[in-house]
Design a protein around this motif. Structure first.
Motif, PDB file in Angstrom:
ATOM      1  N   ALA A 350     -33.970 -80.288-122.249  1.00 28.68           N
ATOM      2  CA  ALA A 350     -32.691 -80.757-121.712  1.00 28.68           C
ATOM      3  C   ALA A 350     -32.858 -81.884-120.707  1.00 28.68           C
ATOM      4  N   LEU A 351     -34.088 -82.259-120.374  1.00 34.79           N
ATOM      5  CA  LEU A 351     -34.311 -83.308-119.394  1.00 34.79           C
ATOM      6  C   LEU A 351     -33.869 -84.677-119.902  1.00 34.79           C
ATOM      7  N   ALA A 352     -34.171 -84.966-121.146  1.00 33.72           N
ATOM      8  CA  ALA A 352     -33.816 -86.288-121.716  1.00 33.72           C
ATOM      9  C   ALA A 352     -34.015 -86.239-123.219  1.00 33.72           C
ATOM     10  N   ARG A 353     -33.490 -87.276-123.900  1.00 32.78           N
ATOM     11  CA  ARG A 353     -33.667 -87.359-125.344  1.00 32.78           C
ATOM     12  C   ARG A 353     -35.078 -87.865-125.635  1.00 32.78           C
ATOM     13  N   ARG A 354     -35.916 -86.982-126.151  1.00 32.16           N
ATOM     14  CA  ARG A 354     -37.266 -87.315-126.551  1.00 32.16           C
ATOM     15  C   ARG A 354     -37.592 -86.553-127.827  1.00 32.16           C
ATOM     16  N   GLN A 355     -38.724 -86.877-128.437  1.00 33.10           N
ATOM     17  CA  GLN A 355     -39.188 -86.114-129.591  1.00 33.10           C
ATOM     18  C   GLN A 355     -39.963 -84.894-129.070  1.00 33.10           C
ATOM     19  N   TRP A 356     -39.248 -83.813-128.818  1.00 36.46           N
ATOM     20  CA  TRP A 356     -39.859 -82.625-128.206  1.00 36.46           C
ATOM     21  C   TRP A 356     -40.565 -81.784-129.268  1.00 36.46           C
ATOM     22  N   HIS A 357     -41.753 -81.278-128.906  1.00 32.72           N
ATOM     23  CA  HIS A 357     -42.514 -80.407-129.800  1.00 32.72           C
ATOM     24  C   HIS A 357     -43.148 -79.277-128.995  1.00 32.72           C
ATOM     25  N   VAL A 358     -43.472 -78.208-129.718  1.00 32.52           N
ATOM     26  CA  VAL A 358     -44.259 -77.107-129.142  1.00 32.52           C
ATOM     27  C   VAL A 358     -45.576 -77.060-129.898  1.00 32.52           C
ATOM     28  N   ASP A 359     -46.675 -77.296-129.214  1.00 27.51           N
ATOM     29  CA  ASP A 359     -47.980 -77.326-129.868  1.00 27.51           C
ATOM     30  C   ASP A 359     -48.463 -75.936-130.245  1.00 27.51           C
ATOM     31  N   ALA A 360     -48.262 -74.972-129.387  1.00 29.28           N
ATOM     32  CA  ALA A 360     -48.793 -73.628-129.655  1.00 29.28           C
ATOM     33  C   ALA A 360     -48.016 -72.607-128.852  1.00 29.28           C
ATOM     34  N   LEU A 361     -47.736 -71.456-129.491  1.00 27.14           N
ATOM     35  CA  LEU A 361     -47.122 -70.302-128.825  1.00 27.14           C
ATOM     36  C   LEU A 361     -48.138 -69.155-128.865  1.00 27.14           C
ATOM     37  N   PRO A 362     -48.953 -69.003-127.838  1.00 22.59           N
ATOM     38  CA  PRO A 362     -50.017 -67.985-127.895  1.00 22.59           C
ATOM     39  C   PRO A 362     -49.472 -66.588-127.664  1.00 22.59           C
ATOM     40  N   GLU A 363     -50.183 -65.615-128.179  1.00 15.73           N
ATOM     41  CA  GLU A 363     -49.881 -64.217-127.896  1.00 15.73           C
ATOM     42  C   GLU A 363     -50.815 -63.757-126.775  1.00 15.73           C
ATOM     43  N   GLY A 364     -50.264 -63.172-125.766  1.00 15.23           N
ATOM     44  CA  GLY A 364     -51.087 -62.707-124.654  1.00 15.23           C
ATOM     45  C   GLY A 364     -50.260 -62.505-123.411  1.00 15.23           C
ATOM     46  N   VAL A 365     -50.931 -62.004-122.384  1.00 15.40           N
ATOM     47  CA  VAL A 365     -50.271 -61.693-121.116  1.00 15.40           C
ATOM     48  C   VAL A 365     -51.021 -62.400-119.990  1.00 15.40           C
ATOM     49  N   ASP A 392     -40.687 -91.706-128.158  1.00 15.68           N
ATOM     50  CA  ASP A 392     -41.993 -91.077-127.891  1.00 15.68           C
ATOM     51  C   ASP A 392     -41.914 -89.567-128.007  1.00 15.68           C
ATOM     52  N   THR A 393     -43.101 -89.004-128.185  1.00 13.84           N
ATOM     53  CA  THR A 393     -43.222 -87.547-128.319  1.00 13.84           C
ATOM     54  C   THR A 393     -43.628 -86.941-126.981  1.00 13.84           C
ATOM     55  N   VAL A 394     -42.989 -85.826-126.652  1.00 18.25           N
ATOM     56  CA  VAL A 394     -43.383 -85.000-125.500  1.00 18.25           C
ATOM     57  C   VAL A 394     -43.529 -83.574-126.012  1.00 18.25           C
ATOM     58  N   ALA A 395     -44.684 -82.986-125.775  1.00 17.92           N
ATOM     59  CA  ALA A 395     -44.943 -81.636-126.297  1.00 17.92           C
ATOM     60  C   ALA A 395     -45.526 -80.761-125.203  1.00 17.92           C
ATOM     61  N   ILE A 396     -45.243 -79.469-125.331  1.00 16.00           N
ATOM     62  CA  ILE A 396     -45.862 -78.488-124.442  1.00 16.00           C
ATOM     63  C   ILE A 396     -46.559 -77.450-125.309  1.00 16.00           C
ATOM     64  N   GLY A 397     -47.503 -76.740-124.685  1.00 16.19           N
ATOM     65  CA  GLY A 397     -48.221 -75.700-125.409  1.00 16.19           C
ATOM     66  C   GLY A 397     -49.056 -74.884-124.458  1.00 16.19           C
ATOM     67  N   ALA A 398     -49.658 -73.856-124.995  1.00 16.79           N
ATOM     68  CA  ALA A 398     -50.509 -72.966-124.187  1.00 16.79           C
ATOM     69  C   ALA A 398     -51.598 -72.394-125.065  1.00 16.79           C
ATOM     70  N   ALA A 399     -52.703 -72.021-124.447  1.00 11.71           N
ATOM     71  CA  ALA A 399     -53.830 -71.406-125.155  1.00 11.71           C
ATOM     72  C   ALA A 399     -54.455 -70.367-124.255  1.00 11.71           C
ATOM     73  N   VAL A 400     -54.929 -69.285-124.884  1.00  7.45           N
ATOM     74  CA  VAL A 400     -55.572 -68.196-124.155  1.00  7.45           C
ATOM     75  C   VAL A 400     -57.075 -68.275-124.395  1.00  7.45           C
ATOM     76  N   ARG A 401     -57.827 -68.344-123.317  1.00  3.49           N
ATOM     77  CA  ARG A 401     -59.287 -68.308-123.359  1.00  3.49           C
ATOM     78  C   ARG A 401     -59.770 -66.982-122.777  1.00  3.49           C
ATOM     79  N   PRO A 402     -61.048 -66.654-122.985  1.00  7.94           N
ATOM     80  CA  PRO A 402     -61.545 -65.384-122.425  1.00  7.94           C
ATOM     81  C   PRO A 402     -61.390 -65.282-120.907  1.00  7.94           C
ATOM     82  N   ASP A 403     -61.493 -66.402-120.195  1.00  5.62           N
ATOM     83  CA  ASP A 403     -61.459 -66.345-118.737  1.00  5.62           C
ATOM     84  C   ASP A 403     -60.308 -67.128-118.120  1.00  5.62           C
ATOM     85  N   ARG A 404     -59.429 -67.727-118.955  1.00  2.00           N
ATOM     86  CA  ARG A 404     -58.374 -68.554-118.399  1.00  2.00           C
ATOM     87  C   ARG A 404     -57.243 -68.729-119.405  1.00  2.00           C
TER      88      ARG A 404
END
Length: 490
Positions: A350-365, A392-404
């Protein structure tokens, strides 16, 4: 009276206390040694006196055992005959007296080498009436004592019997010379102790002064340090405990200097950033005092409101940054990452008109502060919007690592100049030419870094000019925390 505070301060210094303790230890040790040596010398003196008395007893005992009077060749018939022969043959040693008593009366007295001419009458009566039986052996005889004008004298009494005749043989010693030698030795020892104490005190003063030199330097440096001058340091010469203390103190000063430098920079930057809105607002308020038209007044009020809003945002950001060290800055909770990232994608789109994407939706806590992480990601997304266009493209995402856990925002915009990258997360620092493209305070990325560091993590930047940028929040996860899923990019 004027010198008393300085003298009191000198006596309370650690240098003086160590020196006084050292002197006290030397004097105490020397005193104990002097007392021990004095006692040993007295015991040795008594032993020598006992040997001298024993020697005389043995001689008269041998004379009685031989049993013959050398004058007549016949056997001794009485105790006086034994004493007559003994005193004719023997001369007292130095400071020694020999006495013989027969039937309670003085028969012979050899006092020529005794320190006093006459024995006290009470002592003579004791000799005549209190002869104790003593068996002559190789051991030391029991010694008695009596006082004289030249000091205490020792004596031994040997009962003598020849037939029906009885008597007492007395040997008394008054060791004036040896006692004087002991006293002289004590005087020499006291003088030597005084000399040793003075010499050792001088050496101790120099040694402790050298050892405590870094402490004095530390004290002097701490006294001279002020908020305006944190450049002084303690020189480090050698590798020992004092050098380690100096290094630790210098490291603390380095940290303090860095803190104060950042504080000064922060105040300068804050005053610079706030001066603009305040100046603009005051200038336009001055115009309102003049008789402006309604259209001009509306425009001026809108401008003032905009500047005051910007100033309010700056103050709010500064308040947030000031709250970072507070223990209650974070309110951790269990966050479902899949839901969290999906909600973030909706919010930032909702911030502005951009090509918004989601790179990854990880499972985890993740256990973290939901609101602070949201604020950080929104700031990153807002920063991406400011450096991109609608195509332009703006994307967000997340990843779960063993320690972070990694949360990122990437864009395909103009990227970050190489010269700006080392400073892009500093307060009030903006990219080259950013002020020409959009208004801002330069606090957004500083807040992102503060949130990451408050969680024990960090923020990373991967960018090349003209190829976009990727900002990544790295949040550590406690060991053993349950997690699922994997990074689809790796």
């Amino acid at each position: 009276m004027l010198g008393r505070p300085g003298w009191s301060r000198a006596t309370r210094s650690i240098h003086t206390r160590i020196l006084l303790s050292y002197i006290a230890l030397i004097v105490l040790s020397g005193g104990l040694c002097a007392v021990a040596i004095h006692e040993v010398l007295l015991i040795r003196l008594e032993s020598q006196v006992a040997e001298a008395v024993q020697q005389e007893f043995l001689e008269i005992d041998r004379l009685i055992a031989d049993g013959r009077d050398p004058r007549t060749g016949t056997a001794f018939s009485s105790v006086p005959d034994v004493f007559d022969v003994y005193f004719r043959r023997n001369v007292p040693s130095h400071e020694e007296a020999l006495l013989a008593f027969v039937d309670g009366q003085l028969h012979h007295a050899a006092l020529s080498r005794f320190p006093i001419d006459r024995l006290p009458d009470p002592t003579l009566r004791v000799f005549a009436t209190s002869a104790r039986p003593y068996a002559v052996t190789d051991g030391s005889p029991p010694l008695g004592r009596f006082d004289t004008s030249r000091g205490e004298a020792y004596y031994g009494i040997l009962p003598v019997r020849v037939g029906a005749s009885t008597g007492a043989f007395v040997v008394t010693v008054l060791p004036v010379t040896q006692r004087r030698e002991i006293a002289d030795l004590q005087t020499y020892a006291a003088s030597a102790l005084l000399g040793v104490a003075l010499l050792a005190s001088g050496c101790a003063w120099l040694l402790t002064g050298r050892i405590l030199g870094p402490v004095r330097q530390l004290t002097e440096t701490a006294r001279l340090i002020s908020q305006s001058d944190l450049t002084r340091r303690i020189p480090i010469a050698r590798q020992h405990e004092a050098a380690e203390m100096a290094r630790t103190f210098n490291a603390m000063l380095d940290r303090l200097e860095a803190v104060f430098r950042r504080e000064r920079e922060f105040l300068l930057d804050a005053s610079h950033e706030l001066r603009g809105p305040v100046t603009i607002s005051l200038g336009n308020l001055g115009l309102l005092r003049q008789r402006l038209t309604d259209d001009e007044a509306g425009t001026t009020i809108a401008l003032i409101s905009d500047e005051l809003d910007r100033m309010g945002r700056i103050v709010g950001d500064l308040h947030l940054l000031a709250d970072v060290p507070h223990p209650q800055f974070l309110q951790p909770e269990r966050i479902d990452l899949e839901t969290f990232v999906a909600d973030l994608a909706v919010k930032v789109s909702a911030l502005a008109r951009r090509q918004w994407h989601v790179d990854a939706l990880p499972e985890g806590v993740l256990v973290a502060d939901r609101h602070r992480l949201t604020e950080a990601v929104v700031n990153l997304a807002d920063n991406a919007v400011r450096h991109t266009s609608e195509a332009d493209t703006v994307a967000i995402g997340a990843a779960v690592r063993p320690d972070r856990v990694e949360l990122w925002v990437r864009d395909s915009g103009c990227g970050v100049a190489l010269g700006d990258q080392p400073y892009i997360f500093d307060r009030f620092r903006r990219g080259t030419g950013a002020y020409l493209r959009y208004p801002g305070s330069g606090l957004g990325l500083a807040i992102v870094r503060a949130v990451a560091e408050a969680h024990g993590g960090r923020v990373e930047l991967l960018s090349r000019p003209g190829s976009g940028a990727r900002f990544t929040l790295v949040i550590p996860r406690p060991e053993g925390e349950a997690h699922r899923g994997a990074d689809p990019d790796r």
